[in-house]
Design a protein around this motif. Structure first.
Motif, mmCIF file in Angstrom:
data_model
loop_
_atom_site.group_PDB
_atom_site.id
_atom_site.type_symbol
_atom_site.label_atom_id
_atom_site.label_comp_id
_atom_site.label_asym_id
_atom_site.label_seq_id
_atom_site.Cartn_x
_atom_site.Cartn_y
_atom_site.Cartn_z
ATOM 1 N N VAL A 26 0.816 -1.212 0.000
ATOM 2 C CA VAL A 26 0.000 0.000 0.000
ATOM 3 C C VAL A 26 0.854 1.268 0.000
ATOM 4 N N PHE A 27 2.078 1.155 0.541
ATOM 5 C CA PHE A 27 2.891 2.360 0.725
ATOM 6 C C PHE A 27 3.101 3.183 -0.549
ATOM 7 N N PRO A 28 3.473 2.563 -1.682
ATOM 8 C CA PRO A 28 3.697 3.390 -2.888
ATOM 9 C C PRO A 28 2.461 4.205 -3.276
ATOM 10 N N LEU A 29 1.270 3.646 -3.017
ATOM 11 C CA LEU A 29 0.049 4.377 -3.353
ATOM 12 C C LEU A 29 -0.153 5.545 -2.407
ATOM 13 N N ALA B 131 -4.076 -4.378 -4.141
ATOM 14 C CA ALA B 131 -3.936 -2.946 -4.456
ATOM 15 C C ALA B 131 -2.880 -2.710 -5.548
ATOM 16 N N PRO B 132 -1.724 -3.381 -5.487
ATOM 17 C CA PRO B 132 -0.748 -3.172 -6.571
ATOM 18 C C PRO B 132 -1.253 -3.659 -7.929
ATOM 19 N N TYR B 133 -2.044 -4.736 -7.927
ATOM 20 C CA TYR B 133 -2.606 -5.257 -9.170
ATOM 21 C C TYR B 133 -3.555 -4.233 -9.792
ATOM 22 N N ALA B 134 -4.265 -3.491 -8.944
ATOM 23 C CA ALA B 134 -5.188 -2.475 -9.454
ATOM 24 C C ALA B 134 -4.441 -1.218 -9.909
ATOM 25 N N THR B 135 -3.179 -1.096 -9.541
ATOM 26 C CA THR B 135 -2.380 0.065 -9.959
ATOM 27 C C THR B 135 -1.802 -0.203 -11.340
ATOM 28 N N SER B 136 -1.897 0.782 -12.229
ATOM 29 C CA SER B 136 -1.431 0.541 -13.596
ATOM 30 C C SER B 136 0.090 0.560 -13.675
ATOM 31 N N VAL B 137 0.598 -0.017 -14.742
ATOM 32 C CA VAL B 137 2.041 0.013 -15.007
ATOM 33 C C VAL B 137 2.547 1.445 -14.939
ATOM 34 N N ALA B 138 1.824 2.344 -15.589
ATOM 35 C CA ALA B 138 2.291 3.723 -15.690
ATOM 36 C C ALA B 138 2.362 4.364 -14.308
ATOM 37 N N ALA B 140 2.444 2.992 -11.335
ATOM 38 C CA ALA B 140 3.439 2.339 -10.481
ATOM 39 C C ALA B 140 4.848 2.759 -10.877
ATOM 40 N N THR B 141 5.127 2.754 -12.170
ATOM 41 C CA THR B 141 6.487 3.064 -12.616
ATOM 42 C C THR B 141 6.869 4.501 -12.284
ATOM 43 N N LEU B 142 5.898 5.423 -12.427
ATOM 44 C CA LEU B 142 6.208 6.825 -12.153
ATOM 45 C C LEU B 142 6.584 7.020 -10.686
#
Lengths: 278, 319
Positions: A26-29, B131-138, B140-142
């Motif tokens: 969750v941290f990066p978000l 939650a990371p799966y719902a985050t897009s590549v873009a 996450a990478t940024l």
């Protein structure tokens, strides 16, 4: 459940490790939100900020207008919604035919669909791009919707589900009563397929929302961008302000996170069921 | 097909004869009408582009004038074989793929094992893992690109706090591959953990009871009961991860804002996907891009073939 089935009651060590994993997940978000509330000047300093600043509103509004995130969100909602709906409809129809109807070439066609599961769609982008360009579809949303409707996984998943969930006796009975294809689809197939349709729809929606490679080729930042195209533009310096870029990333991610928070149980169930059967 | 046989047995022969003709479901056209929409799009956007990729890879095609293509024979392929950037991208793709996939699947196994315990708030842990799966590549990478910043990034700051010297995550040949791989790792570990968790649920509890009666400890039960039950899921996630690794594109494209399609100043994290993009859409050589696409397919086929060979040719595929 007894302890013997391998499902021990979780001890503090389990909670500790899972807690750590959750923090990392969750941290990066969370930090995206922190960075979006700061200024790019502050983000260029070390140590990095850990608390919220006062710039969130300004950054969100710049990302929304100059960064094109507002338009991109609307486009992406349209694209992901159409892809989810279309994939579910096409997969249900074909899945039903493969599960319960006899026709020539059924085995061969099914094999063909299965074989393409292992072929990455990226392999076809060069001719696909030429076709789209010839049709004048660059920068048009159908260019990213139509190719995404073809889901080999969807057809196989729905077929598998209907083989288990739609008893042949039921179909026979309906036929005896003189039910036509449309009525059978509506009154028998649809209710039986509904759980699998929900799973497929959810997974397709997330996949379409986050689809990257093909949209980046077919759409441009200034034309008709999806969220991923707009974020790519931001990341490559379209708006040279790091905190605005982070605000864009936040805007592009938030809708799916809200969906995840609201439908968490269904999405978790979908990922788990889709995998076991897929 | 047992269900097929069963269904045939259920249909009384007499009823078959008496039934009037022309009922839509009985009609020969109905099944075709049902599969037609899918197969039309499948042919147009699935099969045709694949076949056309093979065809185009034998031409010299300029993106700005695709109509004026010239037959080039095997030139595009011969060129690839002598192209140091191709070999660089190939080795980067394999290395980043291994760096991302192997720890990811092992970690996912561990997380699945933790999630399988009786937990309070288990739905929370499962949703958070997605939650990371719902985050897009873009997106996450940024964020990760900022984490890995050389002078202001959080990773180097944390390294400094514990007394380690900073790492040049953008330019180091290994550091940059590790950093790009970590984005993939972050996005997919929780998703794969849930897949393993689902597969763990299909292992019959009696097996655990029997193993426990035989005096098998926790670790041995995991090794001898859980792991064999996970084999199909392991094959599935392995195949999906391999397909993803071969196509890796968004992470290296956005990892550094200035690098663009080159994958770093020395191409240190340029993958095949990124090189395909650079050849086709930056250098405008679509024929070369098509040849690269086939090289990627070959890499996948070779990889799957190798796995099959290692497993004695009798293993079940991912599907």
């Amino acid at each position: 459940m007894s302890a013997a089935d391998g499902r021990e009651r979780a001890g503090w060590g389990t909670y500790l490790l899972l807690g750590a994993f959750t923090v990392v997940s969750v941290f990066p978000l969370l930090w995206t939100a922190v960075a979006a509330s700061r200024t790019s000047g502050r983000l260029a300093q070390s140590p990095p900020p850990f608390r919220f600043g006062r710039n969130l509103g300004r950054n969100l509004s710049v990302a929304w207008t100059e960064g094109g995130m507002g338009e991109a969100l609307a486009n992406t909602a349209l694209v992901a919604g159409s892809v989810a709906l279309g994939t579910v409809v096409l997969s249900t129809l074909a899945g039903f035919a493969f599960a319960r109807l006899r026709f020539r070439f059924r085995g061969a066609l099914l094999l063909l669909v299965g074989a393409t599961l292992l072929v990455p769609p990226q392999l076809g982008v060069v001719p696909l791009y030429l076709v789209i360009a010839r049709l004048g579809w660059t920068d048009q949303l159908q260019a990213v919707v139509l190719p995404s409707l073809v889901s080999a996984f969807g057809v196989l998943y729905l077929r598998q589900h209907l083989v288990e969930a739609l008893p042949p006796e039921l179909l026979e009975a309906a036929r005896m009563d003189g039910a036509g294809t449309a009525r059978v689809l509506w009154h028998l197939v649809l209710p039986a397929a509904r759980p699998a349709m929900a799973v497929l729809g959810t997974l397709s929606f997330v996949a379409a929302w986050n689809d990257f490679f093909w949209p980046v080729l077919a759409l441009t930042q200034t034309g008709n961008p999806t969220v991923q195209v707009a974020l790519t533009g931001l990341g490559r310096g379209y708006v040279p302000d790091t905190s605005v870029v982070m605000a864009g990333a936040l805007l592009g991610t938030l809708p799916l996170l809200v969906v995840l928070a609201v439908f968490g149980r269904q999405i978790v169930g979908g990922v788990m069921r889709g995998a076991v059967k897929g | 097909m047992t269900e097929e046989t069963a269904r045939r047995a259920l249909v009384p022969v007499a009823a078959e004869r008496v039934r009037p003709r022309g009922r839509p479901l009985r009609s020969r056209a109905a099944p075709y009408a049902l599969v037609a929409p899918f197969f039309l799009l499948f042919a147009a956007f699935g099969l045709f582009p694949l076949a056309a990729t093979a065809w185009l890879s034998f031409f010299r095609v300029d993106l700005t004038a695709p109509e004026a293509r010239q037959w080039a024979g095997a030139h595009n392929y011969a060129r690839l074989l002598g192209d140091e950037f191709f070999w660089n991208a190939l080795s980067n793709t394999v290395l980043i793929g291994l760096l991302a996939t192997v720890p990811q699947l092992l970690l996912a196994l561990g997380v699945a094992h933790l999630l399988a315990a009786r937990l309070r708030g288990r739905l929370f842990f499962r949703v958070a893992a997605l939650a990371p799966y719902a985050t897009s590549v873009a997106a996450a990478t940024l964020v990760f690109a900022l984490f890995y910043g050389r002078d202001q990034g959080m990773v180097n700051w944390a390294l400094g706090v514990v007394g380690l010297s900073p790492v040049d995550w953008q330019n180091g040949p290994w550091a940059s591959k590790f950093a790009v791989a970590s984005i993939v790792l972050w996005r997919w570990t929780g998703y794969n953990a849930l897949i393993y968790l689902a597969a763990m649920g299909t292992v019959p509890p009696e097996l655990y009871e029997a193993a426990a009666l035989d005096g098998a400890g926790r670790w041995r039960r995991f090794w001898h009961v859980t792991l064999p039950g996970l084999r199909p899921a392991l094959a599935f996630t392995g195949a999906v991860s391999a397909i993803g690794a071969v196509q890796l594109f968004g992470e290296p494209l956005l990892f550094s804002s200035g690098a663009g399609a080159s994958g770093g100043a020395d191409h240190q994290y340029q993958t095949l996907g990124l090189y395909l993009y650079e050849q086709g859409w930056v250098n405008l050589h679509l024929g070369r891009a098509a040849a690269l696409a086939w090289a990627m397919l070959l890499l996948l086929v070779a990889g799957f073939g190798l796995v099959r060979l290692v497993r004695g040719g009798r293993g079940r595929g991912a599907r």
